[in-house]
Design an enzyme around this catalytic site. Structure first.
Site, PDB file in Angstrom:
ATOM      1  N   ASP A 253     -12.162   5.047  -2.342  1.00 30.95           N
ATOM      2  CA  ASP A 253     -10.981   4.854  -1.325  1.00 30.95           C
ATOM      3  C   ASP A 253      -9.657   5.378  -2.122  1.00 30.95           C
ATOM      4  OD1 ASP A 253     -10.589   2.613   1.096  1.00 30.95           O
ATOM      5  OD2 ASP A 253      -8.956   3.261   0.090  1.00 30.95           O
ATOM      6  N   ILE A 254      -9.000   5.871  -1.427  1.00 29.58           N
ATOM      7  CA  ILE A 254      -7.541   6.660  -1.925  1.00 29.58           C
ATOM      8  C   ILE A 254      -6.677   5.559  -2.299  1.00 29.58           C
ATOM      9  CG2 ILE A 254      -6.159   6.801   0.072  1.00 29.58           C
ATOM     10  CD1 ILE A 254      -5.619   9.722  -0.828  1.00 29.58           C
TER      11      ILE A 254
ATOM     12  N   GLY B  79      -8.654  -4.679  11.865  1.00 26.06           N
ATOM     13  CA  GLY B  79      -7.866  -4.296  10.647  1.00 26.06           C
ATOM     14  C   GLY B  79      -8.347  -2.741  10.238  1.00 26.06           C
TER      15      GLY B  79
ATOM     16  N   HIS C 208     -17.125   3.108   8.893  1.00 23.82           N
ATOM     17  CA  HIS C 208     -17.348   3.116   7.363  1.00 23.82           C
ATOM     18  C   HIS C 208     -17.717   1.699   6.711  1.00 23.82           C
ATOM     19  CE1 HIS C 208     -12.982   2.701   8.383  1.00 23.82           C
ATOM     20  NE2 HIS C 208     -12.887   2.198   7.244  1.00 23.82           N
ATOM     21  N   LEU C 209     -18.057   1.522   5.733  1.00 19.28           N
ATOM     22  CA  LEU C 209     -18.379   0.253   5.210  1.00 19.28           C
ATOM     23  C   LEU C 209     -17.688   0.393   3.824  1.00 19.28           C
ATOM     24  CD1 LEU C 209     -21.029   0.869   6.683  1.00 19.28           C
ATOM     25  CD2 LEU C 209     -22.107  -0.693   5.330  1.00 19.28           C
ATOM     26  N   HIS C 210     -16.933  -0.740   3.364  1.00 17.51           N
ATOM     27  CA  HIS C 210     -16.111  -0.806   2.024  1.00 17.51           C
ATOM     28  C   HIS C 210     -17.074  -1.353   1.273  1.00 17.51           C
ATOM     29  CE1 HIS C 210     -11.831  -0.126   3.808  1.00 17.51           C
ATOM     30  NE2 HIS C 210     -12.477  -0.411   4.883  1.00 17.51           N
TER      31      HIS C 210
HETATM   32  P1  5GP Z   1     -10.108   0.804   7.261  1.00 19.36           P
HETATM   33  O1  5GP Z   1      -8.684   0.230   7.453  1.00 19.36           O
HETATM   34  O2  5GP Z   1      -9.968   1.534   8.456  1.00 19.36           O
HETATM   35  O3  5GP Z   1     -11.203  -0.309   7.281  1.00 19.36           O
HETATM   36  O4  5GP Z   1     -10.392   1.484   6.172  1.00 19.36           O
HETATM   37  C1  5GP Z   1      -9.776   2.734   5.794  1.00 19.36           C
HETATM   38  C2  5GP Z   1      -9.833   3.094   4.425  1.00 19.36           C
HETATM   39  O5  5GP Z   1      -9.686   4.469   4.214  1.00 19.36           O
HETATM   40  C3  5GP Z   1      -8.514   2.541   3.664  1.00 19.36           C
HETATM   41  O6  5GP Z   1      -9.041   1.730   2.607  1.00 19.36           O
HETATM   42  C4  5GP Z   1      -7.588   3.559   3.201  1.00 19.36           C
HETATM   43  O7  5GP Z   1      -7.386   3.293   1.873  1.00 19.36           O
HETATM   44  C5  5GP Z   1      -8.696   4.636   2.970  1.00 19.36           C
HETATM   45  N1  5GP Z   1      -8.301   5.990   3.370  1.00 19.36           N
HETATM   46  C6  5GP Z   1      -7.150   6.516   4.141  1.00 19.36           C
HETATM   47  N2  5GP Z   1      -6.977   7.813   4.194  1.00 19.36           N
HETATM   48  C7  5GP Z   1      -7.795   8.238   2.986  1.00 19.36           C
HETATM   49  C8  5GP Z   1      -7.954   9.474   2.503  1.00 19.36           C
HETATM   50  O8  5GP Z   1      -7.427  10.194   2.925  1.00 19.36           O
HETATM   51  N3  5GP Z   1      -9.081   9.508   1.300  1.00 19.36           N
HETATM   52  C9  5GP Z   1      -9.658   8.415   0.959  1.00 19.36           C
HETATM   53  N4  5GP Z   1     -10.542   8.775   0.048  1.00 19.36           N
HETATM   54  N5  5GP Z   1      -9.583   7.458   1.726  1.00 19.36           N
HETATM   55  C10 5GP Z   1      -8.698   7.256   2.779  1.00 19.36           C
END
Ligand code: 5GP
Ligand code: ZN
Length: 112
Positions: free
Chosen positions: A29-30, A91, A98-100
């Site tokens: 994650d970035i 959120g 995607h799974l964190h």
């Molecule tokens: P969500 O909020 O949809 O559950 O998670 C999206 C995740 O994607 C966030 O934790 C965010 O930091 C990550 N993310 C957003 N843009 C990018 C990117 O360009 N590259 C990577 N590696 N992660 C990203």
């Protein structure tokens, strides 16, 4: 379709890959929220868990299995947190399922 994670899958946007296989990809994650923060996702676009159907059962099972394998490989022997954010109230900010995988520190409950 303008999907950030599809662009990462296609190699159009760079990412720090942690694992790849025929149907899945995992990368860092970035904006990491823990010492280990990996995203595990299907290569094929699927907007969210809410859009998954019967045809995705094998894929969903493999995603969870892959999380456990990656956690083990990364040495998260003390445990880890697995999160799937779905929709606005969940959120979710990137509309590609995607799974964190979060680990490397104690997690708190309940989440915010
Ligand atoms: P969500 O909020 O949809 O559950 O998670 C999206 C995740 O994607 C966030 O934790 C965010 O930091 C990550 N993310 C957003 N843009 C990018 C990117 O360009 N590259 C990577 N590696 N992660 C990203
Ligand atoms: Zn996508």
């Amino acid at each position: 379709m303008d999907c950030l994670f599809c662009k990462i899958v296609a190699g159009e946007i760079p990412a720090k890959l942690v694992h790849q296989e025929e149907t899945l990809l995992a990368f860092a994650d970035i904006h990491p929220q823990a010492p280990t923060h990996v995203l595990v996702l299907p290569r094929r676009h699927l907007g969210s868990l809410a859009e998954a159907g019967k045809q995705d059962r094998e894929l969903l099972g493999r995603l969870l299995e892959a999380v456990a394998e990656i956690a083990s490989r990364l040495g998260l022997s003390g445990g880890y947190r697995t999160v799937i954010n779905t929709g606005a109230d969940g959120g979710q900010t990137v509309e590609h399922l995607h799974l964190h995988l979060l680990g490397g520190r104690p997690m708190h409950w309940p989440p915010g």
